[in-house]
Design a protein around this motif. Structure first.
Motif, PDB file in Angstrom:
ATOM      1  N   LEU A  78       9.535  39.132  20.682  1.00 13.86           N
ATOM      2  CA  LEU A  78      10.986  38.957  20.808  1.00 13.86           C
ATOM      3  C   LEU A  78      11.470  38.784  22.241  1.00 13.86           C
ATOM      4  CD1 LEU A  78      12.211  41.713  18.293  1.00 13.86           C
ATOM      5  CD2 LEU A  78      11.852  39.275  17.853  1.00 13.86           C
ATOM      6  N   GLY A  79      10.684  39.228  23.207  1.00 10.58           N
ATOM      7  CA  GLY A  79      11.133  39.215  24.594  1.00 10.58           C
ATOM      8  C   GLY A  79      11.747  40.543  24.999  1.00 10.58           C
ATOM      9  N   ALA A  80      11.891  40.745  26.308  1.00  9.87           N
ATOM     10  CA  ALA A  80      12.327  42.031  26.837  1.00  9.87           C
ATOM     11  C   ALA A  80      13.790  42.336  26.527  1.00  9.87           C
ATOM     12  CB  ALA A  80      12.102  42.070  28.351  1.00  9.87           C
ATOM     13  N   LYS A  81      14.652  41.327  26.564  1.00  8.34           N
ATOM     14  CA  LYS A  81      16.092  41.575  26.410  1.00  8.34           C
ATOM     15  C   LYS A  81      16.417  42.208  25.064  1.00  8.34           C
ATOM     16  CE  LYS A  81      20.624  39.319  26.674  1.00  8.34           C
ATOM     17  NZ  LYS A  81      21.358  38.100  27.068  1.00  8.34           N
ATOM     18  N   LYS A  82      15.916  41.639  23.992  1.00  2.00           N
ATOM     19  CA  LYS A  82      16.226  42.162  22.661  1.00  2.00           C
ATOM     20  C   LYS A  82      15.649  43.558  22.466  1.00  2.00           C
ATOM     21  CE  LYS A  82      16.610  37.645  20.412  1.00  2.00           C
ATOM     22  NZ  LYS A  82      16.019  36.711  19.418  1.00  2.00           N
ATOM     23  N   ALA A 182      27.009  52.084  29.149  1.00  2.00           N
ATOM     24  CA  ALA A 182      27.158  51.233  30.331  1.00  2.00           C
ATOM     25  C   ALA A 182      26.001  50.245  30.464  1.00  2.00           C
ATOM     26  CB  ALA A 182      27.269  52.102  31.585  1.00  2.00           C
ATOM     27  N   VAL A 183      24.769  50.698  30.252  1.00  2.00           N
ATOM     28  CA  VAL A 183      23.636  49.771  30.414  1.00  2.00           C
ATOM     29  C   VAL A 183      23.567  48.773  29.267  1.00  2.00           C
ATOM     30  CG1 VAL A 183      22.272  51.314  31.874  1.00  2.00           C
ATOM     31  CG2 VAL A 183      21.983  51.418  29.387  1.00  2.00           C
ATOM     32  N   LEU A 184      24.087  49.130  28.105  1.00  2.00           N
ATOM     33  CA  LEU A 184      24.164  48.145  27.025  1.00  2.00           C
ATOM     34  C   LEU A 184      25.024  46.957  27.440  1.00  2.00           C
ATOM     35  CD1 LEU A 184      24.470  50.141  23.673  1.00  2.00           C
ATOM     36  CD2 LEU A 184      22.903  48.245  24.150  1.00  2.00           C
ATOM     37  N   ALA A 185      26.130  47.239  28.132  1.00  2.00           N
ATOM     38  CA  ALA A 185      26.983  46.151  28.622  1.00  2.00           C
ATOM     39  C   ALA A 185      26.257  45.317  29.668  1.00  2.00           C
ATOM     40  CB  ALA A 185      28.275  46.734  29.206  1.00  2.00           C
ATOM     41  N   LEU A 186      25.465  45.944  30.521  1.00  2.00           N
ATOM     42  CA  LEU A 186      24.711  45.215  31.548  1.00  2.00           C
ATOM     43  C   LEU A 186      23.725  44.223  30.937  1.00  2.00           C
ATOM     44  CD1 LEU A 186      23.732  47.787  34.342  1.00  2.00           C
ATOM     45  CD2 LEU A 186      25.193  45.761  34.570  1.00  2.00           C
ATOM     46  N   LEU A 187      23.175  44.569  29.774  1.00  2.00           N
ATOM     47  CA  LEU A 187      22.159  43.721  29.161  1.00  2.00           C
ATOM     48  C   LEU A 187      22.675  42.335  28.787  1.00  2.00           C
ATOM     49  CD1 LEU A 187      20.220  46.283  26.940  1.00  2.00           C
ATOM     50  CD2 LEU A 187      19.304  44.955  28.837  1.00  2.00           C
TER      51      LEU A 187
END
Length: 428
Positions: A78-82, A182-187
């Motif tokens: 899936l890749g790192a982002k997901k 907060a880090v969810l928004a950064l993603l």
């Protein structure tokens, strides 16, 4: 190490994107290690003994270790982002659940959920580093990733400990959960790879293909050597910081909680400093990997032996300080395991190999956490007996490292020669 054809260029954008992944990992470690400063509070809140208290961390690490190979496969697919996004949702929900838990069972379930999300972060960050930076930067990027995790440990030690005594259990854990949001928004701003460096898409894989991928990674001596290096070097500091350091320093060594907290902070600061040194040394002298790993294991064993066998009721402060400084080298030494696994596997198997490697230290930590809790209950709180578990696990790990090092070195030389031949024949 020379740059290879097709190496990503690195640069400021690579640092920015990788930094987003590191921020997610930082928050995951804050949540993971939050119990380390709240162990005594948790025992009082849930009315549990040492064995039951250790179950919190054991369950969390059991989930973490068990998730490593599936997460590695997910990252490859899936890749790192997901995968980072899924992890952030899970560890934030786990931290919130822990904040509002009023029973032992609910708290255990929350820590398991947190461990599941935490398990998805580090391998994803390693994959981002491999996709955005040239191979010669790999050791330093891995050490810097680990350093960010220790910064999370430091934040947990310095900030959460104070929050616990100012706003209480629920306020401290629920407030810290906001960092996960907060880090969810950064993603939203993260990209898996630079333009023009997209990996070949993997074909649809059934169960048989997944088993073959895991088996192929495991057959590489470098993967197994990396796992045993991680196993041998990571757990002494992990166990100390995650749960048993504070009780050992307060109950066995007679220190105040404030002084014990300062010593835990010293472990983290030492880790951050040593990580920078180890990363630079390995980037320049690849052959230093094994001496650094074995030297760290030997120094750790010697300092624990001196501390536990010191005559009198308590070890002197200077010895405890030196012990904490040496424990700080354990995290950077464990990162060396990935420097054995990475060159042993092709790009499409990197996540799987990293997952196998990462299992090592967490299996050792889980085993040691459980054994110490059981021995403390069985001996009426004799920390000298309980912490002898460290020597048993280290002896097992060193034996496996010595058994595998020759095979891994020969295989790595073969791959290096093959890559040089391939580079010579690359058309202009």
């Amino acid at each position: 190490m020379l740059s290879l054809p097709g190496d990503p260029p690195g640069g400021r954008r690579a640092v920015a994107v990788w930094g987003i992944g590191v921020a997610v990992y930082f928050v995951a470690v804050v949540f993971r290690t939050s119990l380390g400063v709240a162990g005594l509070d948790a025992a009082a809140r849930f009315h549990v003994d040492a064995s039951a208290l250790s179950t919190f961390s054991i369950l969390q690490l059991l989930v973490y270790a068990g998730m490593q190979i599936p997460v590695g496969l997910l990252v490859d697919r899936l890749g790192a982002k997901k995968v980072l996004a899924i992890g952030a949702v899970l560890f934030t929900a786990g931290q919130l659940g822990f904040a509002f838990s009023s029973s032992y069972g609910a708290a255990l379930a929350s820590r398991a959920l947190l461990g599941c999300g935490d398990a998805m972060t580090f391998i994803s960050v390693l994959r981002l580093g491999a996709r955005w930076f040239p191979a010669r930067r790999g050791p330093l990027v891995a050490q810097l990733s680990g350093l960010a995790g220790m910064a999370g440990n430091l934040a947990s030690t310095l900030v959460l400990a104070r929050l616990l005594h100012s706003v209480g259990w629920t306020g401290a854990f629920a407030g810290s959960a906001l960092a996960g949001v907060a880090v969810l928004a950064l993603l939203l701003f993260l990209k898996d790879h630079p333009e023009g460096f997209a990996p070949e898409p993997l074909p649809h894989q059934g169960a048989a293909a997944v088993r073959r991928q895991i088996a192929a990674a495991w057959r590489e001596p470098g993967t197994r050597l990396g796992m045993w290096v991680h196993f041998t070097t990571q757990f002494p500091a992990m166990v100390f910081l995650l749960l048993w350091g504070m009780p050992f320093l307060v109950q066995a060594q007679g220190l105040s909680r404030a002084t014990a907290g300062d010593l835990l902070t010293l472990v983290v600061l030492s880790n951050m400093a040593v990580g920078l040194v180890y990363g630079q040394v390995i980037a320049r002298r690849h052959e230093a990997r094994l001496p650094l790993a074995l030297g760290t294991a030997a120094a750790t064993a010697c300092l624990w032996a001196l501390t536990l066998a010191y005559p009198g009721d308590h070890a002197p402060m200077w010895l405890l300080v030196v012990l904490c400084l040496v424990l700080g080298a354990c995290g950077p030494a464990s990162m060396i395991g990935f420097d054995f696994a990475r060159p042993a596997n092709p790009a499409q198997r990197q996540g799987t190999a990293s997952g196998i490697t990462n299992m090592g230290g967490f299996i050792a930590s889980m085993t040691t956490l459980f054994a110490i809790g059981v021995l403390l209950d069985a001996t009426g709180g004799d920390y000298a007996v309980a912490f002898c578990t460290v020597f048993v696990l280290q002896a097992l790990g060193v034996g496996q490292i010595l058994r595998l090092r020759g095979r891994a070195a020969r295989r790595e030389r073969e791959r290096l020669v093959a890559s040089r031949v391939e580079t010579v024949h690359v058309p202009a």
